[in-house]
Design a protein around this motif. Structure first.
Motif, mmCIF file in Angstrom:
data_model
loop_
_atom_site.group_PDB
_atom_site.id
_atom_site.type_symbol
_atom_site.label_atom_id
_atom_site.label_comp_id
_atom_site.label_asym_id
_atom_site.label_seq_id
_atom_site.Cartn_x
_atom_site.Cartn_y
_atom_site.Cartn_z
ATOM 1 N N VAL A 15 2.784 37.977 -21.810
ATOM 2 C CA VAL A 15 3.824 37.868 -22.836
ATOM 3 C C VAL A 15 4.980 38.757 -22.407
ATOM 4 O O VAL A 15 4.765 39.867 -21.908
ATOM 5 C CB VAL A 15 3.302 38.339 -24.211
ATOM 6 N N ALA A 16 6.210 38.292 -22.571
ATOM 7 C CA ALA A 16 7.367 39.102 -22.184
ATOM 8 C C ALA A 16 8.556 38.779 -23.080
ATOM 9 O O ALA A 16 8.637 37.706 -23.677
ATOM 10 C CB ALA A 16 7.745 38.854 -20.719
ATOM 11 N N ALA A 25 10.232 43.973 -22.294
ATOM 12 C CA ALA A 25 8.802 44.295 -22.284
ATOM 13 C C ALA A 25 8.026 43.178 -21.615
ATOM 14 O O ALA A 25 8.438 42.017 -21.638
ATOM 15 C CB ALA A 25 8.294 44.503 -23.705
ATOM 16 N N GLU A 26 6.898 43.554 -21.030
ATOM 17 C CA GLU A 26 5.980 42.560 -20.462
ATOM 18 C C GLU A 26 4.566 43.105 -20.576
ATOM 19 O O GLU A 26 4.307 44.265 -20.284
ATOM 20 C CB GLU A 26 6.305 42.254 -19.005
ATOM 21 N N GLU A 45 1.467 43.459 -30.024
ATOM 22 C CA GLU A 45 1.641 44.784 -29.418
ATOM 23 C C GLU A 45 3.037 44.937 -28.821
ATOM 24 O O GLU A 45 3.675 45.978 -28.968
ATOM 25 C CB GLU A 45 0.577 45.004 -28.341
ATOM 26 N N VAL A 46 3.514 43.900 -28.142
ATOM 27 C CA VAL A 46 4.867 43.931 -27.575
ATOM 28 C C VAL A 46 5.898 44.101 -28.686
ATOM 29 O O VAL A 46 6.831 44.913 -28.579
ATOM 30 C CB VAL A 46 5.142 42.644 -26.761
ATOM 31 N N ALA A 47 5.741 43.334 -29.766
ATOM 32 C CA ALA A 47 6.684 43.421 -30.886
ATOM 33 C C ALA A 47 6.660 44.805 -31.510
ATOM 34 O O ALA A 47 7.712 45.379 -31.849
ATOM 35 C CB ALA A 47 6.353 42.351 -31.925
ATOM 36 N N LYS A 48 5.462 45.371 -31.632
ATOM 37 C CA LYS A 48 5.327 46.699 -32.239
ATOM 38 C C LYS A 48 5.959 47.780 -31.365
ATOM 39 O O LYS A 48 6.715 48.635 -31.841
ATOM 40 C CB LYS A 48 3.845 47.008 -32.455
ATOM 41 N N ARG A 189 0.877 36.442 -9.133
ATOM 42 C CA ARG A 189 0.244 35.711 -10.229
ATOM 43 C C ARG A 189 1.294 35.381 -11.293
ATOM 44 O O ARG A 189 2.424 35.845 -11.242
ATOM 45 C CB ARG A 189 -0.878 36.540 -10.856
ATOM 46 N N GLN A 190 0.876 34.599 -12.275
ATOM 47 C CA GLN A 190 1.783 34.225 -13.355
ATOM 48 C C GLN A 190 2.306 35.464 -14.082
ATOM 49 O O GLN A 190 1.551 36.412 -14.341
ATOM 50 C CB GLN A 190 1.071 33.323 -14.371
ATOM 51 N N ARG A 191 3.598 35.444 -14.406
ATOM 52 C CA ARG A 191 4.229 36.505 -15.182
ATOM 53 C C ARG A 191 5.126 35.880 -16.238
ATOM 54 O O ARG A 191 5.993 35.059 -15.925
ATOM 55 C CB ARG A 191 5.062 37.438 -14.288
ATOM 56 N N ALA A 192 4.932 36.299 -17.476
ATOM 57 C CA ALA A 192 5.755 35.752 -18.563
ATOM 58 C C ALA A 192 7.219 36.135 -18.395
ATOM 59 O O ALA A 192 8.106 35.415 -18.863
ATOM 60 C CB ALA A 192 5.234 36.244 -19.910
ATOM 61 N N ALA A 193 7.489 37.260 -17.710
ATOM 62 C CA ALA A 193 8.883 37.654 -17.476
ATOM 63 C C ALA A 193 9.591 36.621 -16.606
ATOM 64 O O ALA A 193 10.772 36.314 -16.825
ATOM 65 C CB ALA A 193 8.950 39.035 -16.830
#
Length: 245
Positions: A15-16, A25-26, A45-48, A189-193
């Motif tokens: 998630v990013a 964030a990522e 967690e990212v949102a927080k 590997r896969q990265r949401a960023a």
């Protein structure tokens, strides 16, 4: 623009949040956990941690496939649910294109490979020209031998990445008639960023959709569907044989 990126297309859950040229964030985990149990808690967690009000995002970018059938469904359902609730557009980013975008401005060809089982890979062939990702060959599901024949025909330097590398590395080194290298751990590997950053490019090009319109791109039918088709074919052949008798 502020883009929320989601990727659950493979073993990695990610998630990013990307705002213009800045990654806010990522959160990525490459471990044997069910994405249905991890993706939303990771987003929370990212949102927080960043004090993010999800209503302030402009769009949701999601890895749209290919990849794990279950993982793609989880990512798609999560993105669609958020898009509907927040009334935000979705940007479906091809999984292997997002993987290639990890290697921004790398010279030569970029070849992401995801293990698709049955000695096949989900892949595509890409390069960067004038700082833009160019599609040399669209994403596809092919036997790894066929992919290497294609790459041998180009005769150029190739950088490989993805979860298919550990599976097929020896085969690549044995059959490659070109100079090749393998991306290091932090970008292989896969990265949401990468999904979010490439999603921003696509959004600016008008390549987005509503949450209701979004559907993952599996590239091939699932194992369950293949087995059902095989059973149906066997049944029809049996009935045909009985009719002849």
């Amino acid at each position: 623009m502020k883009i929320l990126g989601l990727d659950s297309s493979g073993i990695v859950a990610s998630v990013a949040v990307v705002e213009d040229d800045t990654m806010i964030a990522e959160y990525s985990v490459n471990y044997k956990k069910t994405h249905s149990q991890t993706l939303l808690p990771m987003l929370d967690e990212v949102a927080k941690m960043t004090e993010l009000d999800l209503n302030t995002i402009d769009a949701i970018a999601v890895a749209g496939g290919p990849g794990s059938f279950t993982g793609l469904r989880i990512g798609s359902a999560t993105a669609k649910g958020l898009g509907l609730a927040l009334e935000k557009p979705l940007i479906s980013v091809p999984t292997v294109e997002a993987l290639a975008f990890n290697l921004y401005d790398v010279q030569g060809l970029i070849c992401p490979i995801m293990d698709a089982r049955r000695n096949q890979v989900y892949t595509g062939i890409y390069r960067f020209e004038d700082h833009k990702l160019q599609v040399v060959e669209e994403q596809m599901a092919v036997p790894v031998g066929e992919l290497l024949e294609k790459l041998n025909g180009y005769g150029q330097q190739v950088t490989f990445l993805g979860d298919g590398v550990p599976v097929f590395r020896e085969t690549i080194l044995e059959k490659a008639e070109f100079s090749c290298s393998f991306a290091p751990a932090h970008v292989n590997r896969q990265r949401a960023a990468a999904v979010a950053a490439l999603g921003l490019v696509y959004y600016q090009e008008g390549r987005y959709e509503t949450a209701r319109e979004h559907m993952p791109d599996y590239l091939r039918v699932s194992q369950a569907e293949r087995e059902r088709a095989e059973r149906e074919k066997a049944r029809q052949q049996a009935e045909s044989g009985e009719a002849v008798q």
